[in-house]
Design a protein around this motif. Structure first.
Motif, PDB file in Angstrom:
ATOM      1  N   LYS A 102      -1.714  22.583  -3.795  1.00 56.14           N
ATOM      2  CA  LYS A 102      -3.155  22.432  -3.569  1.00 56.14           C
ATOM      3  C   LYS A 102      -3.667  23.455  -2.554  1.00 56.14           C
ATOM      4  N   PHE A 103      -2.906  23.645  -1.478  1.00 55.72           N
ATOM      5  CA  PHE A 103      -3.355  24.545  -0.418  1.00 55.72           C
ATOM      6  C   PHE A 103      -3.244  26.019  -0.800  1.00 55.72           C
ATOM      7  N   ALA A 104      -2.481  26.324  -1.825  1.00 50.20           N
ATOM      8  CA  ALA A 104      -2.322  27.726  -2.224  1.00 50.20           C
ATOM      9  C   ALA A 104      -3.651  28.354  -2.607  1.00 50.20           C
ATOM     10  N   ALA A 105      -4.564  27.527  -3.116  1.00 50.76           N
ATOM     11  CA  ALA A 105      -5.871  28.045  -3.548  1.00 50.76           C
ATOM     12  C   ALA A 105      -6.954  27.848  -2.495  1.00 50.76           C
ATOM     13  N   ALA A 106      -6.599  27.254  -1.360  1.00 51.07           N
ATOM     14  CA  ALA A 106      -7.602  26.990  -0.315  1.00 51.07           C
ATOM     15  C   ALA A 106      -7.907  28.267   0.456  1.00 51.07           C
ATOM     16  N   GLY A 107      -9.135  28.377   0.904  1.00 48.75           N
ATOM     17  CA  GLY A 107      -9.509  29.503   1.753  1.00 48.75           C
ATOM     18  C   GLY A 107      -9.145  29.235   3.199  1.00 48.75           C
ATOM     19  N   PRO A 108      -9.529  30.122   4.105  1.00 49.22           N
ATOM     20  CA  PRO A 108      -9.248  29.905   5.524  1.00 49.22           C
ATOM     21  C   PRO A 108      -9.955  28.655   6.043  1.00 49.22           C
ATOM     22  N   TYR A 109      -9.356  28.011   7.028  1.00 49.30           N
ATOM     23  CA  TYR A 109      -9.982  26.808   7.579  1.00 49.30           C
ATOM     24  C   TYR A 109     -11.175  27.160   8.470  1.00 49.30           C
ATOM     25  N   GLY A 110     -11.993  26.161   8.763  1.00 45.95           N
ATOM     26  CA  GLY A 110     -13.178  26.374   9.591  1.00 45.95           C
ATOM     27  C   GLY A 110     -12.811  26.707  11.027  1.00 45.95           C
ATOM     28  N   ASN A 111     -13.413  27.735  11.573  1.00 44.68           N
ATOM     29  CA  ASN A 111     -13.044  28.174  12.922  1.00 44.68           C
ATOM     30  C   ASN A 111     -14.201  28.133  13.924  1.00 44.68           C
ATOM     31  N   LYS A 112     -15.319  27.509  13.560  1.00 44.17           N
ATOM     32  CA  LYS A 112     -16.469  27.433  14.458  1.00 44.17           C
ATOM     33  C   LYS A 112     -16.786  25.980  14.790  1.00 44.17           C
ATOM     34  N   LYS A 113     -16.992  25.714  16.072  1.00 42.35           N
ATOM     35  CA  LYS A 113     -17.364  24.362  16.487  1.00 42.35           C
ATOM     36  C   LYS A 113     -18.768  24.005  16.058  1.00 42.35           C
ATOM     37  N   SER A 154       0.848  -1.184   0.000  1.00 43.01           N
ATOM     38  CA  SER A 154       0.000   0.000   0.000  1.00 43.01           C
ATOM     39  C   SER A 154       0.885   1.236   0.000  1.00 43.01           C
ATOM     40  N   THR A 155       0.645   2.164  -0.921  1.00 41.63           N
ATOM     41  CA  THR A 155       1.519   3.313  -1.120  1.00 41.63           C
ATOM     42  C   THR A 155       0.710   4.608  -1.142  1.00 41.63           C
ATOM     43  N   GLU A 156       1.400   5.709  -1.422  1.00 41.87           N
ATOM     44  CA  GLU A 156       0.789   7.001  -1.726  1.00 41.87           C
ATOM     45  C   GLU A 156       1.512   7.584  -2.935  1.00 41.87           C
ATOM     46  N   ASP A 157       0.839   8.459  -3.674  1.00 34.90           N
ATOM     47  CA  ASP A 157       1.458   9.122  -4.816  1.00 34.90           C
ATOM     48  C   ASP A 157       0.823  10.496  -4.991  1.00 34.90           C
ATOM     49  N   GLU A 158       1.218  11.197  -6.061  1.00 35.48           N
ATOM     50  CA  GLU A 158       0.688  12.551  -6.267  1.00 35.48           C
ATOM     51  C   GLU A 158      -0.827  12.551  -6.386  1.00 35.48           C
ATOM     52  N   ARG A 159      -1.386  11.514  -6.994  1.00 37.60           N
ATOM     53  CA  ARG A 159      -2.836  11.482  -7.187  1.00 37.60           C
ATOM     54  C   ARG A 159      -3.557  11.360  -5.857  1.00 37.60           C
ATOM     55  N   SER A 160      -3.136  10.434  -5.007  1.00 33.46           N
ATOM     56  CA  SER A 160      -3.836  10.221  -3.733  1.00 33.46           C
ATOM     57  C   SER A 160      -3.586  11.371  -2.765  1.00 33.46           C
ATOM     58  N   ILE A 161      -2.346  11.867  -2.717  1.00 34.33           N
ATOM     59  CA  ILE A 161      -2.054  12.981  -1.814  1.00 34.33           C
ATOM     60  C   ILE A 161      -2.774  14.248  -2.287  1.00 34.33           C
ATOM     61  N   GLY A 162      -2.842  14.446  -3.604  1.00 32.48           N
ATOM     62  CA  GLY A 162      -3.585  15.592  -4.126  1.00 32.48           C
ATOM     63  C   GLY A 162      -5.057  15.507  -3.786  1.00 32.48           C
ATOM     64  N   ALA A 163      -5.632  14.295  -3.873  1.00 31.82           N
ATOM     65  CA  ALA A 163      -7.048  14.117  -3.529  1.00 31.82           C
ATOM     66  C   ALA A 163      -7.285  14.388  -2.047  1.00 31.82           C
ATOM     67  N   LYS A 164      -6.358  13.979  -1.196  1.00 29.26           N
ATOM     68  CA  LYS A 164      -6.514  14.233   0.235  1.00 29.26           C
ATOM     69  C   LYS A 164      -6.372  15.715   0.550  1.00 29.26           C
ATOM     70  N   ALA A 165      -5.472  16.395  -0.152  1.00 30.33           N
ATOM     71  CA  ALA A 165      -5.348  17.844   0.037  1.00 30.33           C
ATOM     72  C   ALA A 165      -6.622  18.558  -0.404  1.00 30.33           C
ATOM     73  N   ASP A 166      -7.217  18.098  -1.513  1.00 26.38           N
ATOM     74  CA  ASP A 166      -8.496  18.673  -1.962  1.00 26.38           C
ATOM     75  C   ASP A 166      -9.587  18.436  -0.922  1.00 26.38           C
ATOM     76  N   TYR A 167      -9.586  17.261  -0.324  1.00 27.60           N
ATOM     77  CA  TYR A 167     -10.566  16.931   0.722  1.00 27.60           C
ATOM     78  C   TYR A 167     -10.404  17.873   1.912  1.00 27.60           C
ATOM     79  N   VAL A 168      -9.167  18.090   2.330  1.00 24.61           N
ATOM     80  CA  VAL A 168      -8.895  19.011   3.448  1.00 24.61           C
ATOM     81  C   VAL A 168      -9.428  20.401   3.126  1.00 24.61           C
ATOM     82  N   ALA A 169      -9.149  20.866   1.908  1.00 21.91           N
ATOM     83  CA  ALA A 169      -9.592  22.209   1.526  1.00 21.91           C
ATOM     84  C   ALA A 169     -11.113  22.310   1.496  1.00 21.91           C
TER      85      ALA A 169
END
Length: 768
Positions: free
Chosen positions: A543-554, A490-505
């Motif tokens: 990927k994160f360069a285009a992300a907005g601010p993270y969520g700050n409300k519980k 089981s590995t990681e690559d640009e595709r999977s890490i990019g998808a996870k970064a998109d998910y975070v954003a």
């Protein structure tokens, strides 16, 4: 997360606890309070300088939109003739935080990295002749710490934290000779032999941690305690003998440890004019988290790093992804446990990053969560069945110490980052990703001899067969499959890490945590092979360069401006495997000056990691009034964050000032929180101070009428005999339980009234 070992029985997964209620501190200045993150515990009597670390929206000042947290390990120092990964190799422009792994708990319950001498990589080693690794002579220490301080001065937006514990050093430590000393570590630090809280040990550790941060210039401490769970045989098998005897006290003492660290760090911050962070590496496994009760230690943390990897590995026979983003409804381990077919689980698969994120979302806002990604592989050999190995099985023998059953972990050239036990290689399929990229290209790698591989004498060390790449878009998981050897990596690559970064954003998540930086890759044309590089951290940064601010409300809804001093604890959890269905008591304590009358409505959120079937067994009224996720499963991810619960005090039960009330709850999968409480009575809705919502303070409600200030009365007495778990009952038998009468429809034993549902054995006959 730790010095990664194939022994990961019950790998992954932490956080827990008892809710602690402290009234808003009147000493906190308005300026600093404006910067405190929503929901972060406020140390009473201390003007914590939050604004040094957070902006006025409660978001961390990180010089970027999202966090990129890289673990840097002390043992890749090159003095063992293996490839070195030093501080000058860190991609400082790509990361926001660096966690140094690891410090440990010494026999005096103090934080330590060992004796300061020339052989200590943290504080004593030097690397003469290595460009970029020259010591700063102005500092009184050398080693990695010297270089971290030097490079941080050149990159002031990057923060450094000392990480304590890990897989190998949660219950002991590695001495200068490389031997593990089974000293007890966090287990004995936090509990005494009788399972009571070891407050003297906790205070010694917290005090030494403050001094350590001051001495070496770290911005905070990261606790990687694996694991304070009540589940037997969890964590490192070398710790089982000590840890299993203390399971009953681990969760309770863990809360005291977190609270003590938070308060001492806040006091030091106010004194030093420098904010000190407190974070944790938390497990992602639903099995481990069930034994951690509810993760209310999160109120003390700046953020949580989820160890959303090691979700499958050679500690058992089930072949699957190391760190899938989503469930696909086919996880062989969950299928074998009946998870998909059992109605009580709601079809929810809980060995994936999305489930783990939503678990912690129940306790904190998305921005105080970072998902973990592995820059290393895991894998099996001699795999039987599955699709190109995925969801097959690989049964091992000659298991690691402490395990009576295990998987057949990949070895030799498929396991170059291997650990050893008694001089024997532990099979795990553990490799830096740059090595898996070479395997994919059919390259053995010029470095394999540095890891002890000898293809001339050992067939397992030879490159044979073809490593074909595969990718499952539902799981968001890549892997290599060698059909000749039946090896799955089981590995990681640009595709999977990019998808996870998109998910975070897209989710407003705080960022990504990386274990570990030395596994990243890049093509080295001069060598004609992949080697240590920055391909994946470059991908994350882009990927994160285009992300907005993270969520700050519980909370998804605004917190009421007026708040009552009310405390909610979760107590009396059954331990370990007895904790199913998960059945704690919610203890509500009214510390305000006002009586909360019978019939008052308490609402709260709990995460969608458990199905919307929470029930009570105490004669209260409880219903789930909103569910953000509905459906037969969570394939492709949970649709929303919360279930909203409405619960009403019985009409006969007023909650006077200083009084407590218990309600027995029941639910089927682990939850953090609950959080986002409101209490409604007398035509008004109040928040509670324990949620530590941003802004405002404790505002008592208006004086209520005598009808709402009467003292608590006793519940009605039931004429039927109380239900007895050990007693058999026939159809038509009646019992009393939780303030209600119940009638059995057919023979039963051990099934608790109120938990069997509309079509189950017990039917309610109403209140007594």
């Amino acid at each position: 997360m730790a010095r990664k070992t194939a022994v990961g029985a019950a790998v992954v997964a932490l956080l827990s606890g008892l809710l602690v209620a402290v009234v808003n501190s009147p000493a906190a200045s308005a300026a600093n309070e404006d910067c405190r993150p929503d929901g972060l515990y406020r140390t009473g009597g201390v003007d914590t300088p939050y604004c040094l670390n957070y902006d006025t929206d409660g978001r961390e000042k990180i010089g970027a939109n999202r966090r990129v947290i890289g673990y840097f390990t002390g043992w890749r120092h090159g003095k063992n003739n293996q490839p070195a990964y030093l501080v000058n190799n860190i991609p400082w422009n790509n990361v926001t935080h660096i966690n140094y792994a690891f410090a440990h708990v010494d026999p005096q319950n103090r934080i330590s990295v060992g004796a300061q001498n020339a052989n200590n990589p943290a504080t004593g080693m030097e690397w003469p002749g290595v460009a970029g690794a020259e010591m700063d002579p102005a500092l009184p220490y050398k080693g990695h710490f010297n270089l971290l301080t030097k490079y941080k001065q050149q990159n002031p937006s990057v923060k450094t934290l000392i990480s304590v514990g890990g897989w190998a050093e949660s219950g002991g430590y590695i001495n200068e000779a490389g031997d593990r000393i089974n000293s007890g570590g966090f287990y004995s630090l936090t509990t005494n032999a009788d399972n009571s809280v070891n407050t003297s040990g906790i205070n010694a550790f917290a005090d030494s941690t403050v001094q350590f941060l001051r001495t070496y210039g770290f911005n905070g401490v990261d606790i990687d305690y694996e694991y304070p769970t009540s589940n037997a045989d969890a964590g490192n098998p070398l710790d089982f003998q000590l840890a299993n005897a203390r399971r009953a006290g681990l969760n309770r003492s863990y809360q005291v440890l977190m609270k003590t660290l938070r308060e001492k760090l806040d006091a030091a911050a106010a004194s030093d004019g420098k904010y000190y962070m407190l974070t944790v590496a938390a497990p992602a496994s639903g099995w481990l988290l069930r034994g951690m009760e509810v993760s209310q230690a999160t109120q003390h943390l700046d953020y949580v790093n989820i160890m959303s990897y090691d979700l499958h590995g050679a500690w058992n026979k089930f072949v699957g992804p190391n760190a899938s983003l989503f469930d696909d409804g086919k996880d062989a381990e969950l299928a074998a446990g009946g998870v998909y077919g059992a109605a009580q689980y709601g079809g929810i698969g809980y060995l994936n990053t999305d489930w783990a994120y939503h678990y912690f979302r129940g306790g904190v806002q998305s921005g105080r969560i970072n998902i973990g990604v592995p820059f290393y592989s895991r894998g099996h050999r001699n795999v039987v069945g599955g699709t190109n190995g995925l969801w097959g099985t690989a049964v091992g023998s000659n298991c690691p110490q402490g395990l009576t059953a295990c998987g057949d972990g990949a070895k030799g050239i498929d396991n170059i980052w291997h650990d050893k036990e008694n001089g024997r290689e532990l099979g795990a399929g553990s490799n830096p990703l740059w090595h898996t990229k070479n395997l994919e290209r059919g390259i053995a790698g010029s470095y394999i001899g540095q890891y002890g591989l000898d293809p001339a004498t050992d067939p397992e060390d030879r490159l044979t067969g073809t490593y074909a790449p595969h990718y499952d878009s539902t799981l968001t998981a890549p892997w290599l499959w060698n059909n000749d050897k039946k090896v799955f990596l089981s590995t990681e690559d640009e595709r999977s890490i990019g998808a996870k970064a998109d998910y975070v954003a897209s989710k407003g998540i705080g960022g990504i945590m990386i274990w570990e930086l030395a596994g990243d890759y890049a093509w080295n044309a001069a060598k004609g092979e992949n080697f240590i590089g920055t391909t994946l951290t470059n991908t994350i940064k882009q990927k994160f360069a285009a992300a907005g601010p993270y969520g700050n409300k519980k909370s998804p809804q605004a917190s009421p401006a007026e708040r009552l001093d009310v405390k909610v604890d979760f107590v009396e959890f059954p331990l370990g495997d007895n904790n199913y269905p998960i059945s704690p008591k919610m203890r509500i304590t009214n510390s305000s000056t006002q009586t909360i009358p019978g019939g008052a409505e308490v609402q709260f959120d709990y995460p969608t990691t458990a199905p919307p079937t929470m029930a009570q067994q105490s004669g209260w009224t409880l219903s789930v009034i909103r569910s953000d996720h509905t459906g037969p499963n969570n394939i492709g991810g949970l649709k929303g964050d919360f279930h909203r619960v409405s619960m009403k005090l019985p009409s006969w039960q007023n909650l006077a000032p200083g009084a407590t009330a218990d309600v027995a709850l029941s639910y089927q999968l682990p939850i953090s929180g609950p959080s986002n409480y409101t209490i409604t009575f007398g035509g008004k809705t109040y928040g509670i101070t324990q949620d530590y919502a941003r802004g405002g303070g404790t505002t008592p409600p208006p004086t209520t009428t005598s009808a709402t200030t009467t003292t608590t009365t006793k519940p009605p007495v039931c004429a039927d005999a109380p239900w007895d778990r050990a007693k058999p009952y026939g159809g038509g038998n009646t019992v009393s339980h939780a303030g209600q009468r119940w009638r059995a429809k057919w023979w039963t034993q051990g099934e608790e009234p109120g938990t069997t549902g509309q079509w189950g054995v017990w039917e309610t006959l109403g209140a007594c």
